[in-house]
Design a protein around this motif. Sequence first.
Motif, PDB file in Angstrom:
ATOM      1  N   ASN A 377       0.767  -1.076  -0.136  1.00 27.96           N
ATOM      2  CA  ASN A 377      -0.079   0.046   0.041  1.00 27.96           C
ATOM      3  C   ASN A 377       0.417   0.931   0.273  1.00 27.96           C
ATOM      4  O   ASN A 377       2.374   0.976   0.216  1.00 27.96           O
ATOM      5  N   SER A 378       0.623   2.764  -0.928  1.00 27.16           N
ATOM      6  CA  SER A 378       1.088   3.536  -0.522  1.00 27.16           C
ATOM      7  C   SER A 378      -0.084   4.808  -0.015  1.00 27.16           C
ATOM      8  O   SER A 378      -0.795   4.334  -0.883  1.00 27.16           O
ATOM      9  N   ASN A 379       1.109   5.759   0.176  1.00 25.33           N
ATOM     10  CA  ASN A 379       0.370   7.340   0.544  1.00 25.33           C
ATOM     11  C   ASN A 379      -0.071   8.236  -0.314  1.00 25.33           C
ATOM     12  O   ASN A 379      -0.805   9.228  -0.299  1.00 25.33           O
ATOM     13  N   SER A 380       0.338   8.073  -1.442  1.00 25.15           N
ATOM     14  CA  SER A 380       0.516   8.841  -2.920  1.00 25.15           C
ATOM     15  C   SER A 380       0.508   8.159  -3.898  1.00 25.15           C
ATOM     16  O   SER A 380       0.937   7.035  -4.243  1.00 25.15           O
ATOM     17  N   GLU A 389       8.876   6.481  -0.061  1.00 22.56           N
ATOM     18  CA  GLU A 389       8.488   6.060   1.499  1.00 22.56           C
ATOM     19  C   GLU A 389       8.820   4.486   1.570  1.00 22.56           C
ATOM     20  O   GLU A 389       9.262   3.912   2.814  1.00 22.56           O
ATOM     21  N   TYR A 390       8.446   3.242   0.743  1.00 23.46           N
ATOM     22  CA  TYR A 390       9.246   1.892   0.054  1.00 23.46           C
ATOM     23  C   TYR A 390      10.816   1.879   1.207  1.00 23.46           C
ATOM     24  O   TYR A 390      10.889   0.896   1.487  1.00 23.46           O
ATOM     25  N   VAL A 391      11.692   3.152   0.283  1.00 20.19           N
ATOM     26  CA  VAL A 391      12.865   2.640   0.267  1.00 20.19           C
ATOM     27  C   VAL A 391      13.304   2.840   1.608  1.00 20.19           C
ATOM     28  O   VAL A 391      14.307   2.604   2.136  1.00 20.19           O
ATOM     29  N   LEU A 447       1.920  -0.156  -4.863  1.00 26.44           N
ATOM     30  CA  LEU A 447       3.655   0.163  -6.217  1.00 26.44           C
ATOM     31  C   LEU A 447       3.469  -1.391  -5.485  1.00 26.44           C
ATOM     32  O   LEU A 447       3.881  -1.906  -4.528  1.00 26.44           O
ATOM     33  N   LEU A 448       4.151  -1.088  -6.865  1.00 32.40           N
ATOM     34  CA  LEU A 448       4.459  -2.971  -7.063  1.00 32.40           C
ATOM     35  C   LEU A 448       5.998  -2.725  -6.908  1.00 32.40           C
ATOM     36  O   LEU A 448       6.353  -2.280  -7.714  1.00 32.40           O
TER      37      LEU A 448
END
Length: 477
Positions: A377-380, A389-391, A447-448
């Motif tokens: 999941n992503s907030n953007s 965010e993921y990194v 995000l994938l």
Amino acid sequence: MRIDIRSRRGITRGLAIVFLLMTCTIGLSQATKISAPKNRYSVADDVKLGKEAAAQVVRELPLLPENGEVDSYIERIGLSLAGSIPDEFRHSEFQYDFSVVNAKDINAFALPGGPMFVNRGMIESARSEGEMAGVMAHEISHVALRHGTAQATKTQAPGVQLGALGGAILGAVIGGNAGDILAQGTQLGLGAYLLKYSREYETQADILGAQILARAGYDPMDLARMFQTIEQQGGSQGPEWLSSHPNPGNRYERISQEAQKLNSIPRNTNQAEFTRTQSSLRRMAPAPTMEEAMRSAGAGSEAGRPYPDDARVQSEVEPPATRYRAYEAPRVVRMSVPVNWQEFSDQSSVTFAPKGAYGVHDGQSVFTHGAIVGVVNSNSTNLTTATDEYVSNLLRNNAYLRADRNYQQTTINKRQALLRRLVGTSNVTGRKEVVNVYTTLLNNGPLLYVIQVVPEEESQKYARAFNDMVRSLRLLN
């Protein structure tokens, strides 16, 4: 724990609902009419999915003691609200049950069929019992309208089986890091993105939630006020609850309009008990975040990988084969991987690695050569922001790594993608490790990611396999 409440709280439930039916005399003839969305799943399917997902929650999340002071209070509020559901949305098979998660995140979620979990952080953040009840009424509305399986009806092809949805629904209703960890669907973390509620469903839950609040004796505007409270107290990371319950637009105004139609007189203002409950919680030790709680339960991103118990990382690992096999997660992704790479699915991803490159080290499952493909999941909806965010989370969970280069623009399946290179000395092999992270946004927001890992001195041996894997990747959603 609370999965079969008929045996544990049946008498209390029965008395509460009888009382509510006797006292809920408010007239709601002017209330907005709502129609439950089309749903190809049965009510029994909702119950089955909810029970399976709730069992996972009970295993993985820290719950306050059943029948303790706080738990009993939340159960009473919840039963009052459940007893106020309009007749047309009642399902006799549903068993509404309410538990408190000892987590500081401002969050709450309800599962198909009725199990509901309210985070301690949500209770502590509310400014009144009515605000807290507002969130609970909103969640109950999603259950009563069967939004989880209705969203699956809209999103999924007929061939997807019921069993693949359990983790999907769980991941969607929880959202955020916990959703990624708990989404136990076998099809590449479907729960990370499949069932994020639509604006239409959020609007329905706002309206029905206001109606339920009024029928239970609360001010329906408490729901609108709680949205403001959540936004104000969400902090720099943003409000967790709203990440899986996006604002459909004009939310406050729409609830205000509904409240005027209901023309109800609030009679349920037990602020003293709410204040005592908050004080009781604040005397406890500080609650962990949901992510911290999951990690301590052994469900962190690495610990969850289902490698064989006897697997051990070896110093010599067979290079990638030059022949490939097809891998497909239905309606998510299809790609080619070397035939000599083993496949390991976990909560929200699939790992491919050759024998000798995976095993248990210091109590954690690790791998030294291969790739991970997953969805989070992503907030953007901005690729760079979502990737940042993921990194950042990846670097926090793997402290030995550091970013080596800036983002490189690339494509995955003709879709805009980013590549970020990370490096560091592995505490498993003692060798310098190179980690390539590819990211792209899926159609409906999440995000994938593709993570490729190899010791630096073996990079050339793996370059072709890694490149072929990314070039062959096809997004099926």
